[in-house]
Write a protein that holds these residues in place. Structure first.
Motif, PDB file in Angstrom:
ATOM      1  N   LEU A  30       0.821  -1.211   0.000  1.00 25.49           N
ATOM      2  CA  LEU A  30       0.000   0.000   0.000  1.00 25.49           C
ATOM      3  C   LEU A  30       0.854   1.260   0.000  1.00 25.49           C
ATOM      4  O   LEU A  30       0.544   2.231  -0.712  1.00 25.49           O
ATOM      5  CB  LEU A  30      -0.928  -0.013   1.212  1.00 25.49           C
ATOM      6  CG  LEU A  30      -2.051  -1.060   1.150  1.00 25.49           C
ATOM      7  CD1 LEU A  30      -2.705  -1.215   2.507  1.00 25.49           C
ATOM      8  CD2 LEU A  30      -3.086  -0.678   0.100  1.00 25.49           C
ATOM      9  N   PHE A  31       1.931   1.293   0.787  1.00 19.78           N
ATOM     10  CA  PHE A  31       2.803   2.468   0.785  1.00 19.78           C
ATOM     11  C   PHE A  31       3.484   2.636  -0.570  1.00 19.78           C
ATOM     12  O   PHE A  31       3.678   3.764  -1.035  1.00 19.78           O
ATOM     13  CB  PHE A  31       3.833   2.365   1.916  1.00 19.78           C
ATOM     14  CG  PHE A  31       3.317   2.802   3.258  1.00 19.78           C
ATOM     15  CD1 PHE A  31       3.031   4.137   3.511  1.00 19.78           C
ATOM     16  CD2 PHE A  31       3.107   1.894   4.274  1.00 19.78           C
ATOM     17  CE1 PHE A  31       2.552   4.552   4.741  1.00 19.78           C
ATOM     18  CE2 PHE A  31       2.630   2.287   5.519  1.00 19.78           C
ATOM     19  CZ  PHE A  31       2.347   3.632   5.746  1.00 19.78           C
ATOM     20  N   ASP A  32       3.835   1.517  -1.224  1.00 22.58           N
ATOM     21  CA  ASP A  32       4.412   1.606  -2.573  1.00 22.58           C
ATOM     22  C   ASP A  32       3.387   2.179  -3.551  1.00 22.58           C
ATOM     23  O   ASP A  32       3.732   3.017  -4.399  1.00 22.58           O
ATOM     24  CB  ASP A  32       4.871   0.224  -3.045  1.00 22.58           C
ATOM     25  CG  ASP A  32       6.148  -0.247  -2.369  1.00 22.58           C
ATOM     26  OD1 ASP A  32       6.830   0.584  -1.738  1.00 22.58           O
ATOM     27  OD2 ASP A  32       6.452  -1.455  -2.451  1.00 22.58           O
ATOM     28  N   TRP A  33       2.139   1.719  -3.452  1.00 23.45           N
ATOM     29  CA  TRP A  33       1.095   2.234  -4.336  1.00 23.45           C
ATOM     30  C   TRP A  33       0.896   3.731  -4.119  1.00 23.45           C
ATOM     31  O   TRP A  33       0.704   4.483  -5.080  1.00 23.45           O
ATOM     32  CB  TRP A  33      -0.229   1.491  -4.084  1.00 23.45           C
ATOM     33  CG  TRP A  33      -0.294   0.129  -4.690  1.00 23.45           C
ATOM     34  CD1 TRP A  33       0.644  -0.473  -5.486  1.00 23.45           C
ATOM     35  CD2 TRP A  33      -1.368  -0.813  -4.546  1.00 23.45           C
ATOM     36  NE1 TRP A  33       0.229  -1.736  -5.836  1.00 23.45           N
ATOM     37  CE2 TRP A  33      -0.989  -1.971  -5.284  1.00 23.45           C
ATOM     38  CE3 TRP A  33      -2.572  -0.802  -3.879  1.00 23.45           C
ATOM     39  CZ2 TRP A  33      -1.815  -3.091  -5.357  1.00 23.45           C
ATOM     40  CZ3 TRP A  33      -3.402  -1.926  -3.955  1.00 23.45           C
ATOM     41  CH2 TRP A  33      -3.024  -3.052  -4.685  1.00 23.45           C
ATOM     42  N   HIS A  34       0.929   4.160  -2.861  1.00 22.74           N
ATOM     43  CA  HIS A  34       0.758   5.588  -2.588  1.00 22.74           C
ATOM     44  C   HIS A  34       1.920   6.392  -3.157  1.00 22.74           C
ATOM     45  O   HIS A  34       1.714   7.444  -3.781  1.00 22.74           O
ATOM     46  CB  HIS A  34       0.632   5.839  -1.082  1.00 22.74           C
ATOM     47  CG  HIS A  34       0.412   7.282  -0.732  1.00 22.74           C
ATOM     48  ND1 HIS A  34       1.457   8.172  -0.561  1.00 22.74           N
ATOM     49  CD2 HIS A  34      -0.734   8.001  -0.564  1.00 22.74           C
ATOM     50  CE1 HIS A  34       0.964   9.358  -0.287  1.00 22.74           C
ATOM     51  NE2 HIS A  34      -0.350   9.287  -0.279  1.00 22.74           N
ATOM     52  N   ALA A  35       3.143   5.901  -2.952  1.00 26.83           N
ATOM     53  CA  ALA A  35       4.318   6.612  -3.463  1.00 26.83           C
ATOM     54  C   ALA A  35       4.286   6.722  -4.983  1.00 26.83           C
ATOM     55  O   ALA A  35       4.790   7.697  -5.555  1.00 26.83           O
ATOM     56  CB  ALA A  35       5.591   5.905  -3.005  1.00 26.83           C
ATOM     57  N   ALA A  36       3.671   5.722  -5.641  1.00 27.05           N
ATOM     58  CA  ALA A  36       3.572   5.733  -7.106  1.00 27.05           C
ATOM     59  C   ALA A  36       2.373   6.528  -7.603  1.00 27.05           C
ATOM     60  O   ALA A  36       2.136   6.603  -8.815  1.00 27.05           O
ATOM     61  CB  ALA A  36       3.494   4.297  -7.621  1.00 27.05           C
ATOM     62  N   GLY A  37       1.599   7.106  -6.681  1.00 27.12           N
ATOM     63  CA  GLY A  37       0.447   7.916  -7.072  1.00 27.12           C
ATOM     64  C   GLY A  37      -0.781   7.108  -7.439  1.00 27.12           C
ATOM     65  O   GLY A  37      -1.724   7.645  -8.040  1.00 27.12           O
ATOM     66  N   ARG A  38      -0.826   5.833  -7.051  1.00 26.08           N
ATOM     67  CA  ARG A  38      -1.953   4.973  -7.431  1.00 26.08           C
ATOM     68  C   ARG A  38      -3.098   5.026  -6.421  1.00 26.08           C
ATOM     69  O   ARG A  38      -4.196   4.549  -6.694  1.00 26.08           O
ATOM     70  CB  ARG A  38      -1.472   3.534  -7.607  1.00 26.08           C
ATOM     71  CG  ARG A  38      -0.382   3.372  -8.667  1.00 26.08           C
ATOM     72  CD  ARG A  38       0.014   1.919  -8.823  1.00 26.08           C
ATOM     73  NE  ARG A  38      -1.047   1.149  -9.475  1.00 26.08           N
ATOM     74  CZ  ARG A  38      -1.049  -0.171  -9.555  1.00 26.08           C
ATOM     75  NH1 ARG A  38      -0.054  -0.873  -9.027  1.00 26.08           N
ATOM     76  NH2 ARG A  38      -2.044  -0.809 -10.156  1.00 26.08           N
ATOM     77  N   LEU A  39      -2.849   5.567  -5.235  1.00 25.39           N
ATOM     78  CA  LEU A  39      -3.886   5.723  -4.218  1.00 25.39           C
ATOM     79  C   LEU A  39      -4.078   7.200  -3.915  1.00 25.39           C
ATOM     80  O   LEU A  39      -3.098   7.963  -3.837  1.00 25.39           O
ATOM     81  CB  LEU A  39      -3.511   4.975  -2.931  1.00 25.39           C
ATOM     82  CG  LEU A  39      -3.366   3.461  -3.017  1.00 25.39           C
ATOM     83  CD1 LEU A  39      -2.906   2.905  -1.678  1.00 25.39           C
ATOM     84  CD2 LEU A  39      -4.677   2.797  -3.444  1.00 25.39           C
ATOM     85  N   ARG A  40      -5.324   7.597  -3.713  1.00 25.97           N
ATOM     86  CA  ARG A  40      -5.648   8.999  -3.421  1.00 25.97           C
ATOM     87  C   ARG A  40      -6.514   9.051  -2.162  1.00 25.97           C
ATOM     88  O   ARG A  40      -7.742   9.117  -2.248  1.00 25.97           O
ATOM     89  CB  ARG A  40      -6.368   9.634  -4.611  1.00 25.97           C
ATOM     90  CG  ARG A  40      -5.508   9.721  -5.861  1.00 25.97           C
ATOM     91  CD  ARG A  40      -6.237  10.279  -7.068  1.00 25.97           C
ATOM     92  NE  ARG A  40      -7.253   9.343  -7.553  1.00 25.97           N
ATOM     93  CZ  ARG A  40      -8.554   9.583  -7.532  1.00 25.97           C
ATOM     94  NH1 ARG A  40      -9.016  10.716  -7.025  1.00 25.97           N
ATOM     95  NH2 ARG A  40      -9.410   8.693  -7.995  1.00 25.97           N
ATOM     96  N   PRO A  41      -5.880   8.969  -0.982  1.00 27.77           N
ATOM     97  CA  PRO A  41      -6.653   8.953   0.268  1.00 27.77           C
ATOM     98  C   PRO A  41      -7.568  10.162   0.383  1.00 27.77           C
ATOM     99  O   PRO A  41      -7.180  11.292   0.053  1.00 27.77           O
ATOM    100  CB  PRO A  41      -5.573   8.975   1.349  1.00 27.77           C
ATOM    101  CG  PRO A  41      -4.362   8.407   0.686  1.00 27.77           C
ATOM    102  CD  PRO A  41      -4.426   8.870  -0.738  1.00 27.77           C
ATOM    103  N   HIS A  42      -8.777   9.905   0.863  1.00 29.94           N
ATOM    104  CA  HIS A  42      -9.776  10.961   1.001  1.00 29.94           C
ATOM    105  C   HIS A  42     -10.037  11.218   2.480  1.00 29.94           C
ATOM    106  O   HIS A  42     -10.562  10.361   3.185  1.00 29.94           O
ATOM    107  CB  HIS A  42     -11.079  10.553   0.311  1.00 29.94           C
ATOM    108  CG  HIS A  42     -12.171  11.571   0.413  1.00 29.94           C
ATOM    109  ND1 HIS A  42     -12.110  12.794  -0.223  1.00 29.94           N
ATOM    110  CD2 HIS A  42     -13.341  11.563   1.108  1.00 29.94           C
ATOM    111  CE1 HIS A  42     -13.212  13.489   0.054  1.00 29.94           C
ATOM    112  NE2 HIS A  42     -13.966  12.767   0.868  1.00 29.94           N
ATOM    113  N   VAL A  43      -9.641  12.385   2.949  1.00 27.31           N
ATOM    114  CA  VAL A  43      -9.912  12.817   4.323  1.00 27.31           C
ATOM    115  C   VAL A  43     -10.968  13.916   4.243  1.00 27.31           C
ATOM    116  O   VAL A  43     -10.720  14.989   3.689  1.00 27.31           O
ATOM    117  CB  VAL A  43      -8.630  13.345   5.007  1.00 27.31           C
ATOM    118  CG1 VAL A  43      -8.940  13.867   6.408  1.00 27.31           C
ATOM    119  CG2 VAL A  43      -7.572  12.247   5.070  1.00 27.31           C
TER     120      VAL A  43
END
Length: 319
Positions: free
Chosen positions: A277-290
């Protein structure tokens, strides 16, 4: 330090002034920057969560911040490191001590506010869909409670894994959040019949259910043969009863997922999932919504947003 604390009686949690703790062996002292709120916090207040600590204790399951001191035996971290920690409690405070083994270094691309709401929501959905349900590309995934903290991540991760994602939530605004996260089809639980809509789409191969109650029953009846149903939680307050003969007839599987439980019996599964998951975030594949960031003195307001299901995505308390 200030801490949002539950005392020994039946009082509601309150913001109190407590001593700053010192780290024990194999612990770190964390200067907490942000804490993510979870539905489990509400269950803890009511004494109904499976891992509720004995009172008194400070609420807040997941945090992010800066390492301020090291306990004896901690060698893999340094003072000044930015980390996220799933501590189970103790996060709604200015300082906290946590097991160093649970601290995950943050990538430069991730803010503390994002990190504080990342581990449980994304970790739950990834472990559920990948490790438990073995979701395959091309399968139809039905996500109940799709605009909530975990539901929205299930939509996003399901889409990344190649599924056709059907998002079920109440109201146009919440459904729009699910659509933005990647949902292919939308069902308004307030006005549409889940079973009818899913049957029209050919049925579900996997159901992700943090809601329970009537929605579980409707989704159960809309499943295809060999479907897998993931029970994530019971935000409706109603735990459904499962008819085993129906499982038999349709060759279905119902499976539970308690993310924190893996720390006790297979921590390596959780660690691998978080690394992905951290790799996906670093690659811009996840866009967390707060959806909400509130100060510590408004923590009770943040919990009420969860209670009323008035938030989309995560509610984070900035410390």
């Amino acid at each position: 330090m200030r801490a949002f604390h539950l005392l020994t009686g039946a009082e509601a949690p309150a913001l109190l002034d407590l001593p700053v703790p010192a780290p024990a062996e194999h612990q770190i002292l964390l200067h907490i920057a942000a804490c993510g709120l979870n539905f489990a916090d509400l269950l803890m207040i009511e004494g109904r969560y499976q891992d509720t600590p004995d009172r008194p204790f400070t609420l807040g399951m997941e945090v992010a911040g800066t390492v301020a001191a090291l306990g004896a035996g901690v060698t893999h971290l340094a003072v000044g490191d930015r980390v996220a920690v799933f501590g189970g409690s103790g996060g709604l405070a200015e300082w906290g001590t946590f097991d160093a083994a649970r601290a995950v270094p943050l990538p430069d691309s991730m803010t503390e506010e994002t990190a504080a709401g990342f581990q449980i929501a994304y970790g739950t959905s990834h472990l559920a869909l990948d490790h438990r349900a073995r979701l395959c590309p091309g399968e139809t995934l039905l996500v109940l409670g799709a605009a909530g903290g975990v539901g929205l991540t299930a939509v996003e991760i399901g889409k990344l894994m190649g599924a056709r994602v059907v998002a079920c939530a109440r109201g146009a605004d919440r459904l729009e959040a699910a659509r933005a996260a990647g949902a292919d089809h939308l069902i308004d639980a307030a006005t549409q019949d889940i079973r009818t809509e899913m049957k029209a789409l050919g049925g579900a191969d996997v159901v992700y259910d943090p809601v329970g109650g009537d929605q579980f029953e409707a989704a159960f009846r809309a499943c295809r043969p060999e479907a897998r149903i993931l029970t994530i939680g019971f935000a409706s307050g109603s735990v459904p009863q499962i008819k085993a003969n129906h499982l038999l007839v349709k060759n279905m599987t119902v499976m539970g997922l308690y993310w924190g439980g893996y720390l006790g019996f297979r921590p390596e599964v959780l660690t691998r999932s978080l690394a992905t998951l951290f790799d996906w975030h670093a690659a811009g594949r996840l866009r967390p919504h707060v959806s909400h960031v509130l100060p510590l003195e408004r923590a009770a307001e943040g919990l009420d947003l969860l209670r009323r299901r008035a938030a989309t995505g995560k509610v984070v308390i900035r410390i």
